[in-house]
Design a protein around this motif. Structure first.
Motif, PDB file in Angstrom:
ATOM      1  N   PRO A 489       0.833  -1.209   0.000  1.00  0.00           N
ATOM      2  CA  PRO A 489       0.000   0.000   0.000  1.00  0.00           C
ATOM      3  C   PRO A 489       0.864   1.254   0.000  1.00  0.00           C
ATOM      4  O   PRO A 489       1.940   1.278   0.603  1.00  0.00           O
ATOM      5  CB  PRO A 489      -0.800  -0.114   1.298  1.00  0.00           C
ATOM      6  CG  PRO A 489       0.043  -0.957   2.198  1.00  0.00           C
ATOM      7  CD  PRO A 489       0.753  -1.922   1.297  1.00  0.00           C
ATOM      8  N   THR A 490       0.415   2.259  -0.712  1.00  0.00           N
ATOM      9  CA  THR A 490       1.170   3.510  -0.802  1.00  0.00           C
ATOM     10  C   THR A 490       0.260   4.687  -0.471  1.00  0.00           C
ATOM     11  O   THR A 490      -0.956   4.546  -0.344  1.00  0.00           O
ATOM     12  CB  THR A 490       1.748   3.696  -2.211  1.00  0.00           C
ATOM     13  OG1 THR A 490       0.673   3.688  -3.164  1.00  0.00           O
ATOM     14  CG2 THR A 490       2.729   2.578  -2.553  1.00  0.00           C
ATOM     15  N   SER A 512      -5.218  11.089   6.635  1.00  0.00           N
ATOM     16  CA  SER A 512      -5.671   9.885   5.925  1.00  0.00           C
ATOM     17  C   SER A 512      -4.515   9.129   5.271  1.00  0.00           C
ATOM     18  O   SER A 512      -4.538   8.812   4.080  1.00  0.00           O
ATOM     19  CB  SER A 512      -6.722  10.257   4.870  1.00  0.00           C
ATOM     20  OG  SER A 512      -7.505   9.140   4.534  1.00  0.00           O
ATOM     21  N   VAL A 513      -3.518   8.809   6.056  1.00  0.00           N
ATOM     22  CA  VAL A 513      -2.322   8.138   5.547  1.00  0.00           C
ATOM     23  C   VAL A 513      -2.594   6.641   5.399  1.00  0.00           C
ATOM     24  O   VAL A 513      -2.860   5.941   6.386  1.00  0.00           O
ATOM     25  CB  VAL A 513      -1.125   8.373   6.490  1.00  0.00           C
ATOM     26  CG1 VAL A 513       0.116   7.677   5.943  1.00  0.00           C
ATOM     27  CG2 VAL A 513      -0.875   9.861   6.665  1.00  0.00           C
ATOM     28  N   ASN A 514      -2.492   6.141   4.193  1.00  0.00           N
ATOM     29  CA  ASN A 514      -2.797   4.730   3.912  1.00  0.00           C
ATOM     30  C   ASN A 514      -1.828   3.767   4.589  1.00  0.00           C
ATOM     31  O   ASN A 514      -2.233   2.770   5.198  1.00  0.00           O
ATOM     32  CB  ASN A 514      -2.774   4.476   2.403  1.00  0.00           C
ATOM     33  CG  ASN A 514      -3.929   5.137   1.693  1.00  0.00           C
ATOM     34  OD1 ASN A 514      -4.946   5.479   2.299  1.00  0.00           O
ATOM     35  ND2 ASN A 514      -3.783   5.333   0.391  1.00  0.00           N
ATOM     36  N   THR A 515      -0.534   4.066   4.443  1.00  0.00           N
ATOM     37  CA  THR A 515       0.463   3.122   4.952  1.00  0.00           C
ATOM     38  C   THR A 515       0.326   2.923   6.458  1.00  0.00           C
ATOM     39  O   THR A 515       0.474   1.803   6.963  1.00  0.00           O
ATOM     40  CB  THR A 515       1.883   3.624   4.623  1.00  0.00           C
ATOM     41  OG1 THR A 515       2.018   4.981   5.091  1.00  0.00           O
ATOM     42  CG2 THR A 515       2.131   3.577   3.122  1.00  0.00           C
ATOM     43  N   ILE A 516       0.034   3.998   7.174  1.00  0.00           N
ATOM     44  CA  ILE A 516      -0.091   3.882   8.630  1.00  0.00           C
ATOM     45  C   ILE A 516      -1.390   3.179   9.010  1.00  0.00           C
ATOM     46  O   ILE A 516      -1.417   2.380   9.959  1.00  0.00           O
ATOM     47  CB  ILE A 516       0.002   5.272   9.297  1.00  0.00           C
ATOM     48  CG1 ILE A 516       1.412   5.837   9.091  1.00  0.00           C
ATOM     49  CG2 ILE A 516      -0.342   5.191  10.782  1.00  0.00           C
ATOM     50  CD1 ILE A 516       1.627   7.209   9.712  1.00  0.00           C
ATOM     51  N   ALA A 517      -2.480   3.442   8.274  1.00  0.00           N
ATOM     52  CA  ALA A 517      -3.744   2.763   8.578  1.00  0.00           C
ATOM     53  C   ALA A 517      -3.574   1.255   8.500  1.00  0.00           C
ATOM     54  O   ALA A 517      -4.093   0.502   9.348  1.00  0.00           O
ATOM     55  CB  ALA A 517      -4.837   3.230   7.617  1.00  0.00           C
ATOM     56  N   VAL A 518      -2.846   0.799   7.479  1.00  0.00           N
ATOM     57  CA  VAL A 518      -2.621  -0.645   7.338  1.00  0.00           C
ATOM     58  C   VAL A 518      -1.725  -1.165   8.459  1.00  0.00           C
ATOM     59  O   VAL A 518      -1.942  -2.255   8.998  1.00  0.00           O
ATOM     60  CB  VAL A 518      -2.014  -0.965   5.954  1.00  0.00           C
ATOM     61  CG1 VAL A 518      -1.740  -2.457   5.821  1.00  0.00           C
ATOM     62  CG2 VAL A 518      -2.941  -0.496   4.838  1.00  0.00           C
ATOM     63  N   LYS A 519      -0.729  -0.374   8.854  1.00  0.00           N
ATOM     64  CA  LYS A 519       0.150  -0.786   9.950  1.00  0.00           C
ATOM     65  C   LYS A 519      -0.611  -0.875  11.271  1.00  0.00           C
ATOM     66  O   LYS A 519      -0.363  -1.774  12.088  1.00  0.00           O
ATOM     67  CB  LYS A 519       1.317   0.189  10.076  1.00  0.00           C
ATOM     68  CG  LYS A 519       2.311   0.095   8.920  1.00  0.00           C
ATOM     69  CD  LYS A 519       3.367   1.186   9.007  1.00  0.00           C
ATOM     70  CE  LYS A 519       4.312   1.128   7.803  1.00  0.00           C
ATOM     71  NZ  LYS A 519       5.315   2.211   7.828  1.00  0.00           N
ATOM     72  N   GLU A 545      -8.524  -9.073   5.090  1.00  0.00           N
ATOM     73  CA  GLU A 545      -7.246  -8.860   4.439  1.00  0.00           C
ATOM     74  C   GLU A 545      -6.775  -7.452   4.762  1.00  0.00           C
ATOM     75  O   GLU A 545      -7.579  -6.597   5.168  1.00  0.00           O
ATOM     76  CB  GLU A 545      -7.379  -9.060   2.929  1.00  0.00           C
ATOM     77  CG  GLU A 545      -8.471  -8.205   2.304  1.00  0.00           C
ATOM     78  CD  GLU A 545      -8.756  -8.587   0.862  1.00  0.00           C
ATOM     79  OE1 GLU A 545      -8.723  -7.683   0.010  1.00  0.00           O
ATOM     80  OE2 GLU A 545      -9.024  -9.783   0.605  1.00  0.00           O
ATOM     81  N   PRO A 546      -5.486  -7.170   4.618  1.00  0.00           N
ATOM     82  CA  PRO A 546      -4.956  -5.861   5.034  1.00  0.00           C
ATOM     83  C   PRO A 546      -5.592  -4.674   4.319  1.00  0.00           C
ATOM     84  O   PRO A 546      -5.655  -3.579   4.884  1.00  0.00           O
ATOM     85  CB  PRO A 546      -3.460  -5.962   4.729  1.00  0.00           C
ATOM     86  CG  PRO A 546      -3.296  -7.152   3.849  1.00  0.00           C
ATOM     87  CD  PRO A 546      -4.406  -8.073   4.172  1.00  0.00           C
ATOM     88  N   SER A 547      -6.082  -4.875   3.110  1.00  0.00           N
ATOM     89  CA  SER A 547      -6.714  -3.765   2.382  1.00  0.00           C
ATOM     90  C   SER A 547      -8.019  -3.324   3.044  1.00  0.00           C
ATOM     91  O   SER A 547      -8.575  -2.280   2.698  1.00  0.00           O
ATOM     92  CB  SER A 547      -6.982  -4.172   0.929  1.00  0.00           C
ATOM     93  OG  SER A 547      -7.816  -5.317   0.869  1.00  0.00           O
TER      94      SER A 547
END
Length: 749
Positions: A489-490, A512-519, A545-547
């Motif tokens: 994710p980016t 709304s940072v994607n990379t941190i939300a997934v982390k 799933e992580p998405s």
């Protein structure tokens, strides 16, 4: 005497006498035949004493204002006391001046008509019909009896009219007449006509309005004030003259009234137009299910279209009007921007996209089932015909084919908007699409779309509830999850290029940072997030799933709204609801409904206060900051923007202490998205609808209790835990010895 004898002896006199006797005999035979039921059973006095008429079901808003009806015949009954005197005077003076003197059939008028019309050939003689005769026709209609239809129907009406007069008083007859007489635009009864053409109850009609409606009775289409204002005004003035002629008005009063301009305030209750059509349709479906469980005292089922029910709803018609206006204002300009962005390469013109959509059309399926070949189907669908087309600038009629029509409609962005009272879940505004006449699909109740970043607060809620502190920092750097096909994710923000920059949870969510939300999802575990979402009232299978952190789940807008409500309802989600109670036509409550609020909070007060602070940051300095900068909203607002992959969906959730609003914008065809993120991102596509809606609420003092409300002050613990730098950079030694963070497994627990 000699003269009479002489005349009798003449042959032509004998013939006239014989013809007269035969004619009289013929009429007598027809009359007796009608009376005895040879042309259909006539209603007896017993039948007439219990006349039952279909009555429209009324839909009222939270203030008791009429917002719609369900009917076969648009009819609302009134009592005699509800008719203003000048309305009755206008009717009697125009339609039946001897109403209080005859017994249903006015023999004097009939004789006048016979002499003037038949003998003197005076076409201005008028008719001999009475109000009671017209009532008989309104109640029982007319049938086709070939060449003698008029005569037979007139005799039937005369017999029924006399029976009505034997049973009912003149006031009762007027009451039944006013409640059944047809007015223009398929409207039955004075109350429905008054509300449709003047947007007021009949009791409030002034002289001009009353005379206008009475004037239409001569020819409802020809004198329709909506379509033919000049004709209607002229006919209104004739009514004034009749009222003066028979002593109901003075000449001075008539002269004054004639100078008044005819002004209508038209409010259609047609199922496809008017205020809140998507809401009315959704309520109708809900009512059908409710009424299936109810019975009348006699054991019969209720009929939504005939039984004159009164349905009380939670909708606020003023807020609804503001919501619809805000939607139109924004989407009119957004649509132009959307079309221009594609230039000559619009996807709705793409042959593959068009053909795929074409095969889903009912008319295509019909031809396919009929055995037509592909070329024959395409040939049929290429035939041009005059078609009414929707457009934001106004509807047009064009000579186009089904294929052309499909291309036209595929380009339009659609929307869904829902505003609810968070403490109860009462729906205050409901916009299911852009125009119910052309787009029947309801994006509030029917649609499920990927929710994008509006899902992220649920992830952070699970994390805070699990013990993660708001000042926990995560790196913006991208990570590859090797056990999910090396998914990486980016972010759309250029800051992701700095692998040593870290955000705390508040900053990560507000930006709304994607990379941190997934982390964060990985840290908490998918299962815990799914369980948290279930507690918040979203009861559906979610992709594990992580998405998931980025909102790939498809969720209904009502469910999403009910979950967000929990942030300003003590942690308890609600189920948005529309109906408070249903009454029968006698005013008896046959069903009532209460808010469906979760018994237990989905998370702690600490978590709720933290999340509210973080989502307020989204509005004050994050992705929704244009609410402050561009729209100058000073209200207490928490919120979250959302944009899905390939810019297919734009979302905004606006949370205020006493109103929670969710807006979505996208295309019904999932193949078609926005050209760029700058246009399609939730902050640009969906947020402005909320902003314009709130601007209108702010300008209306009656909503001060909503617009001037404030969030509760968070606890000192929450304030202390949020008191940290929004971002920090890794130090030299961590950068030197921190190791690679580019690949990792995902935490499923």
């Amino acid at each position: 005497m000699k003269l009479i004898v002489s005349l009798i002896k003449r042959k032509w006199v004998k013939w006239v006498f014989v013809v007269g006797l035969l004619t009289l005999g013929f009429f007598t035979v027809i009359y007796i035949s009608v009376f005895l039921g040879a042309f259909g059973k006539l209603p007896t006095k017993q039948d007439l004493s219990s006349i039952k008429q279909s009555e429209a079901t009324q839909l009222l808003d939270t203030e008791g204002r009429l917002i719609g009806k369900y009917y076969i015949y648009d009819r609302q009954p009134l009592a005699f006391a509800d008719f203003p005197k000048h309305l009755i005077d206008a009717l009697v003076a125009t339609e039946d001046v001897r109403f209080y003197e005859h017994d249903g059939v006015d023999n004097v008028s009939l004789l006048r008509v016979f002499v003037k019309s038949i003998i003197l050939r005076d076409r201005s003689a008028g008719g001999g019909s009475t109000i009671t005769l017209q009532l008989a026709k309104n109640l029982f209609g007319r049938k086709d009896y070939a060449m003698f239809s008029m005569l037979i129907n007139k005799f039937k009406e005369a017999i029924i009219a006399k029976r009505i007069e034997d049973i009912y008083s003149k006031n009762d007859i007027l009451t039944m007449y006013f409640n059944t007489v047809p007015f223009p635009d398929n409207t039955y009864g004075i109350e429905s006509a008054s509300r449709k053409f003047f947007n007021k109850p009949a009791i409030d009609l002034n002289y001009s309005e009353a005379a206008t409606l009475i004037g239409t009775l001569k020819a409802t289409s020809y004198y329709n004030p909506r379509l033919h204002a000049d004709r209607s005004e002229s006919r209104r003035n004739v009514v004034f003259q009749q009222m003066q002629k028979y002593g109901y008005l003075s000449q001075d009063e008539v002269d004054s009234l004639r100078t008044q301009e005819l002004l209508i305030n038209y409010k259609s209750f047609n199922h496809d137009v008017g205020l809140a059509p998507y809401f009315r349709e959704a309520v109708k479906k809900e009512l059908a299910a409710i009424l299936d469980t109810l019975k009348k005292s006699n054991g019969e089922a209720y009929d939504l279209y005939r039984d004159g029910l009164v349905v009380y709803t939670t909708l606020d018609s003023t807020m609804q009007a503001y919501a619809e206006k805000a939607t139109k204002e924004h989407l009119t300009s957004l649509q132009i921007m959307h079309e221009k962005s594609f230039g000559n390469y619009a996807p709705w013109q793409n042959e593959k996209v068009v053909n795929a959509a074409l095969k889903n059309l009912p008319v295509y399926q019909k031809y396919k089932q009929a055995g037509l070949t592909e070329s024959q189907i395409l040939d049929s669908l290429s035939t041009k015909r005059k078609t009414e087309l929707f457009g934001w600038e106004g509807d047009t009629i064009q000579n186009i084919s089904v294929i052309d029509s499909l291309k036209h409609y595929q380009k339009f962005l659609s929307t869904g908007m829902l505003s609810v009272e968070p403490q109860t879940g009462a729906i205050r505004a409901y916009v299911g699409g852009i125009d119910y006449r052309f787009f029947k699909y309801d994006h509030v109740s029917q649609s499920e779309r990927q929710v994008g970043s509006t899902f992220k607060p649920f992830v952070y809620t699970a994390a805070i509830e699990d013990g993660m502190k708001p000042c926990t920092y995560f790196s913006l750097s991208a990570v590859t999850y090797t056990d999910y096909d090396n998914w990486t994710p980016t972010n759309s923000d250029a800051k992701e290029e700095d692998p040593y920059l870290n955000y705390n949870l508040e900053t990560a969510l507000s930006q709304s940072v994607n990379t941190i939300a997934v982390k964060v999802l990985n840290k908490v575990g998918i299962e815990k997030v799914v369980q948290q979402v279930e507690k918040m009232g979203i009861d559906k299978e979610l992709p594990k799933e992580p998405s998931l952190a980025l909102g790939v789940a498809e969720i209904n807008l009502k469910d999403l709204t009910g979950a967000y409500v929990s942030y300003v309802n003590n942690g308890k989600p609600v189920k948005p609801y529309a109906i408070t109670k249903i009454e029968d036509k006698h005013g008896h409550v046959i069903a009532s409904f209460k808010p469906e609020i979760a018994e237990e909070a989905a998370y702690s007060d600490y978590t709720r206060e933290v999340m509210l602070q973080m989502m307020q940051s989204t509005v004050n300095s994050g992705t929704a900051a244009r609410l402050r900068s561009s729209y100058n909203l000073k209200n207490a607002i928490a919120g979250k923007t959302g944009t899905t992959q390939n810019n297919k969906d734009g979302w905004f959730v606006g949370v205020t202490p006493k109103l929670v609003t969710v807006t979505w914008v996208g295309n019904d065809n999932h193949r078609i998205g926005f050209k760029s993120t700058s246009i399609g991102q939730g902050a640009n596509s969906a947020l402005p609808i909320f902003a314009k809606f709130y601007q209108k609420l702010n300008a209306d003092k009656q909503f001060n209790n909503i617009t001037k409300s404030h969030f509760e002050k968070p606890s000192q613990e929450v304030l202390d835990d949020l008191d940290c730098e929004p971002e920090k950079r890794d130090g030299f030694f961590k950068r030197l010895f921190g190791g690679s963070n580019k690949e990792k497994k995902f935490n499923r627990k």
